[in-house]
Scaffold this motif. Structure first.
Motif, PDB file in Angstrom:
ATOM      1  N   ASP A  18     -40.996  13.053  81.242  1.00 28.91           N
ATOM      2  CA  ASP A  18     -42.279  12.407  81.510  1.00 28.91           C
ATOM      3  C   ASP A  18     -42.148  11.406  82.662  1.00 28.91           C
ATOM      4  O   ASP A  18     -43.015  11.341  83.535  1.00 28.91           O
ATOM      5  N   VAL A  19     -41.056  10.655  82.676  1.00 25.57           N
ATOM      6  CA  VAL A  19     -40.825   9.703  83.772  1.00 25.57           C
ATOM      7  C   VAL A  19     -40.639  10.471  85.085  1.00 25.57           C
ATOM      8  O   VAL A  19     -41.160  10.064  86.129  1.00 25.57           O
ATOM      9  N   GLY A  20     -39.937  11.592  85.034  1.00 26.70           N
ATOM     10  CA  GLY A  20     -39.777  12.425  86.226  1.00 26.70           C
ATOM     11  C   GLY A  20     -41.107  12.904  86.770  1.00 26.70           C
ATOM     12  O   GLY A  20     -41.342  12.894  87.985  1.00 26.70           O
ATOM     13  N   THR A  21     -42.000  13.299  85.882  1.00 28.60           N
ATOM     14  CA  THR A  21     -43.340  13.724  86.284  1.00 28.60           C
ATOM     15  C   THR A  21     -44.111  12.572  86.908  1.00 28.60           C
ATOM     16  O   THR A  21     -44.767  12.725  87.949  1.00 28.60           O
ATOM     17  N   LYS A  22     -43.998  11.394  86.295  1.00 31.83           N
ATOM     18  CA  LYS A  22     -44.669  10.212  86.836  1.00 31.83           C
ATOM     19  C   LYS A  22     -44.083   9.823  88.197  1.00 31.83           C
ATOM     20  O   LYS A  22     -44.799   9.326  89.072  1.00 31.83           O
ATOM     21  N   ALA A  23     -42.788  10.040  88.404  1.00 31.76           N
ATOM     22  CA  ALA A  23     -42.168   9.760  89.708  1.00 31.76           C
ATOM     23  C   ALA A  23     -42.722  10.699  90.778  1.00 31.76           C
ATOM     24  O   ALA A  23     -43.003  10.272  91.901  1.00 31.76           O
ATOM     25  N   LEU A  24     -42.889  11.968  90.423  1.00 26.06           N
ATOM     26  CA  LEU A  24     -43.510  12.910  91.362  1.00 26.06           C
ATOM     27  C   LEU A  24     -44.953  12.521  91.658  1.00 26.06           C
ATOM     28  O   LEU A  24     -45.411  12.609  92.797  1.00 26.06           O
ATOM     29  N   ASP A  25     -45.668  12.072  90.619  1.00 26.41           N
ATOM     30  CA  ASP A  25     -47.041  11.586  90.832  1.00 26.41           C
ATOM     31  C   ASP A  25     -47.041  10.410  91.801  1.00 26.41           C
ATOM     32  O   ASP A  25     -47.895  10.332  92.685  1.00 26.41           O
ATOM     33  N   ALA A  26     -46.090   9.489  91.635  1.00 30.23           N
ATOM     34  CA  ALA A  26     -45.996   8.320  92.521  1.00 30.23           C
ATOM     35  C   ALA A  26     -45.730   8.751  93.955  1.00 30.23           C
ATOM     36  O   ALA A  26     -46.324   8.211  94.897  1.00 30.23           O
ATOM     37  N   ALA A  27     -44.840   9.730  94.136  1.00 29.87           N
ATOM     38  CA  ALA A  27     -44.552  10.230  95.484  1.00 29.87           C
ATOM     39  C   ALA A  27     -45.806  10.851  96.102  1.00 29.87           C
ATOM     40  O   ALA A  27     -46.093  10.647  97.285  1.00 29.87           O
ATOM     41  N   GLN A  28     -46.555  11.576  95.288  1.00 30.82           N
ATOM     42  CA  GLN A  28     -47.771  12.229  95.766  1.00 30.82           C
ATOM     43  C   GLN A  28     -48.843  11.205  96.153  1.00 30.82           C
ATOM     44  O   GLN A  28     -49.560  11.386  97.128  1.00 30.82           O
ATOM     45  N   LEU A  29     -48.926  10.109  95.396  1.00 31.77           N
ATOM     46  CA  LEU A  29     -49.950   9.095  95.653  1.00 31.77           C
ATOM     47  C   LEU A  29     -49.514   8.036  96.656  1.00 31.77           C
ATOM     48  O   LEU A  29     -50.297   7.630  97.516  1.00 31.77           O
ATOM     49  N   TYR A  30     -48.270   7.544  96.521  1.00 32.87           N
ATOM     50  CA  TYR A  30     -47.824   6.348  97.240  1.00 32.87           C
ATOM     51  C   TYR A  30     -46.584   6.571  98.114  1.00 32.87           C
ATOM     52  O   TYR A  30     -46.038   5.614  98.667  1.00 32.87           O
ATOM     53  N   GLY A  31     -46.132   7.783  98.241  1.00 32.89           N
ATOM     54  CA  GLY A  31     -44.849   8.037  98.882  1.00 32.89           C
ATOM     55  C   GLY A  31     -44.837   8.034 100.392  1.00 32.89           C
ATOM     56  O   GLY A  31     -45.869   8.198 101.049  1.00 32.89           O
ATOM     57  N   LYS A  32     -43.627   7.855 100.926  1.00 30.08           N
ATOM     58  CA  LYS A  32     -43.404   7.998 102.370  1.00 30.08           C
ATOM     59  C   LYS A  32     -43.819   9.398 102.816  1.00 30.08           C
ATOM     60  O   LYS A  32     -44.350   9.576 103.906  1.00 30.08           O
ATOM     61  N   ILE A  33     -43.573  10.374 101.942  1.00 27.86           N
ATOM     62  CA  ILE A  33     -43.815  11.780 102.272  1.00 27.86           C
ATOM     63  C   ILE A  33     -45.282  12.042 102.626  1.00 27.86           C
ATOM     64  O   ILE A  33     -45.579  12.950 103.386  1.00 27.86           O
ATOM     65  N   VAL A  34     -46.193  11.236 102.055  1.00 23.63           N
ATOM     66  CA  VAL A  34     -47.620  11.404 102.344  1.00 23.63           C
ATOM     67  C   VAL A  34     -48.138  10.286 103.249  1.00 23.63           C
ATOM     68  O   VAL A  34     -49.339  10.130 103.433  1.00 23.63           O
ATOM     69  N   ASN A  35     -47.210   9.507 103.796  1.00 22.43           N
ATOM     70  CA  ASN A  35     -47.521   8.425 104.728  1.00 22.43           C
ATOM     71  C   ASN A  35     -48.471   7.385 104.139  1.00 22.43           C
ATOM     72  O   ASN A  35     -49.315   6.824 104.837  1.00 22.43           O
ATOM     73  N   HIS A  36     -48.322   7.116 102.840  1.00 24.38           N
ATOM     74  CA  HIS A  36     -49.111   6.062 102.207  1.00 24.38           C
ATOM     75  C   HIS A  36     -48.566   4.703 102.658  1.00 24.38           C
ATOM     76  O   HIS A  36     -47.367   4.574 102.898  1.00 24.38           O
ATOM     77  N   PRO A  37     -49.402   3.673 102.770  1.00 21.97           N
ATOM     78  CA  PRO A  37     -48.917   2.355 103.193  1.00 21.97           C
ATOM     79  C   PRO A  37     -47.797   1.786 102.302  1.00 21.97           C
ATOM     80  O   PRO A  37     -46.963   1.012 102.784  1.00 21.97           O
ATOM     81  N   ALA A  38     -47.744   2.167 101.024  1.00 25.95           N
ATOM     82  CA  ALA A  38     -46.673   1.686 100.141  1.00 25.95           C
ATOM     83  C   ALA A  38     -45.320   2.257 100.558  1.00 25.95           C
ATOM     84  O   ALA A  38     -44.285   1.630 100.355  1.00 25.95           O
ATOM     85  N   LYS A  39     -45.314   3.463 101.090  1.00 23.80           N
ATOM     86  CA  LYS A  39     -44.101   4.138 101.566  1.00 23.80           C
ATOM     87  C   LYS A  39     -42.968   4.145 100.523  1.00 23.80           C
ATOM     88  O   LYS A  39     -41.817   3.847 100.830  1.00 23.80           O
ATOM     89  N   LEU A  40     -43.302   4.487  99.278  1.00 21.27           N
ATOM     90  CA  LEU A  40     -42.292   4.512  98.226  1.00 21.27           C
ATOM     91  C   LEU A  40     -41.253   5.593  98.513  1.00 21.27           C
ATOM     92  O   LEU A  40     -41.594   6.728  98.832  1.00 21.27           O
ATOM     93  N   ASN A  41     -39.971   5.221  98.368  1.00 25.79           N
ATOM     94  CA  ASN A  41     -38.879   6.192  98.487  1.00 25.79           C
ATOM     95  C   ASN A  41     -38.521   6.701  97.089  1.00 25.79           C
ATOM     96  O   ASN A  41     -39.191   6.353  96.102  1.00 25.79           O
ATOM     97  N   LEU A  42     -37.477   7.479  96.985  1.00 24.64           N
ATOM     98  CA  LEU A  42     -37.102   8.073  95.693  1.00 24.64           C
ATOM     99  C   LEU A  42     -36.877   7.010  94.625  1.00 24.64           C
ATOM    100  O   LEU A  42     -37.429   7.093  93.528  1.00 24.64           O
ATOM    101  N   GLY A  43     -36.061   6.002  94.937  1.00 28.19           N
ATOM    102  CA  GLY A  43     -35.792   4.943  93.959  1.00 28.19           C
ATOM    103  C   GLY A  43     -37.052   4.204  93.573  1.00 28.19           C
ATOM    104  O   GLY A  43     -37.275   3.894  92.394  1.00 28.19           O
ATOM    105  N   ASP A  44     -37.905   3.923  94.565  1.00 25.04           N
ATOM    106  CA  ASP A  44     -39.175   3.247  94.303  1.00 25.04           C
ATOM    107  C   ASP A  44     -40.072   4.085  93.389  1.00 25.04           C
ATOM    108  O   ASP A  44     -40.723   3.550  92.496  1.00 25.04           O
ATOM    109  N   CYS A  45     -40.105   5.381  93.636  1.00 22.35           N
ATOM    110  CA  CYS A  45     -40.937   6.265  92.807  1.00 22.35           C
ATOM    111  C   CYS A  45     -40.478   6.237  91.354  1.00 22.35           C
ATOM    112  O   CYS A  45     -41.313   6.231  90.436  1.00 22.35           O
ATOM    113  N   PHE A  46     -39.184   6.187  91.128  1.00 26.13           N
ATOM    114  CA  PHE A  46     -38.684   6.120  89.749  1.00 26.13           C
ATOM    115  C   PHE A  46     -38.921   4.745  89.134  1.00 26.13           C
ATOM    116  O   PHE A  46     -39.196   4.635  87.939  1.00 26.13           O
ATOM    117  N   THR A  47     -38.831   3.688  89.934  1.00 23.82           N
ATOM    118  CA  THR A  47     -39.181   2.357  89.422  1.00 23.82           C
ATOM    119  C   THR A  47     -40.643   2.353  88.998  1.00 23.82           C
ATOM    120  O   THR A  47     -40.995   1.899  87.904  1.00 23.82           O
TER     121      THR A  47
END
Length: 144
Positions: free
Chosen positions: A90-119
């Motif tokens: 479930d946490v892994g799924t939420k980390a993917l959700d975070a990457a999709q919403l707030y990640g560097k990969i989607v150029n969101h201003p938060a620019k969450l990296n892998l560790g940030d997404c898991f936090t």
């Protein structure tokens, strides 16, 4: 309840300029505090890099430096009586959700990296706020 990001642990143990301010903010919170195995590893590796650089090493860190950083992180976590947040599917799924919403990969201003997404994911799963350094999480709904 507060999930502690690796950036806070590194800043405090590494005695960065804002270490006292961050420690005061933690002291003002009654807890409980949470960390994850990923935070523990990320903080240990970042401290290892700092310690190796402080020794003027242009080579990789030694196992002894890693061991010292590991002990410092473990002691910090023990002193805070922080609880271990489990990284489940479930946490892994939420980390993917975070990457999709707030990640560097989607150029969101938060620019969450892998560790940030898991936090972020652990904080979501445990319904806590996040103690962090910098602006990463200020652009999300779980800032400190």
């Amino acid at each position: 309840m507060l999930f502690i990001d690796a950036s806070v642990i590194v800043a405090i143990i590494g005695q960065e300029d804002d270490a006292e301010h961050l420690m005061d903010r933690l002291s003002d919170d009654d807890g409980p505090f949470y960390v994850s195995a990923l935070v523990r590893m990320e903080a240990t590796l970042a401290l290892t890099r700092q310690m190796a650089e402080a020794q003027g090493r242009n080579k990789p860190a030694t196992p002894e430096i890693v061991g010292k950083a590991r002990r410092l992180v473990d002691q910090f976590i023990a002193d805070l009586e922080a609880r271990e947040a489990m990284i489940s599917g479930d946490v892994g799924t939420k980390a993917l959700d975070a990457a999709q919403l707030y990640g560097k990969i989607v150029n969101h201003p938060a620019k969450l990296n892998l560790g940030d997404c898991f936090t972020y994911a652990c904080a979501k799963a445990y319904r806590t706020r996040i103690a962090y350094k910098g602006d990463d999480f200020a652009e999300t709904d779980l800032g400190w």
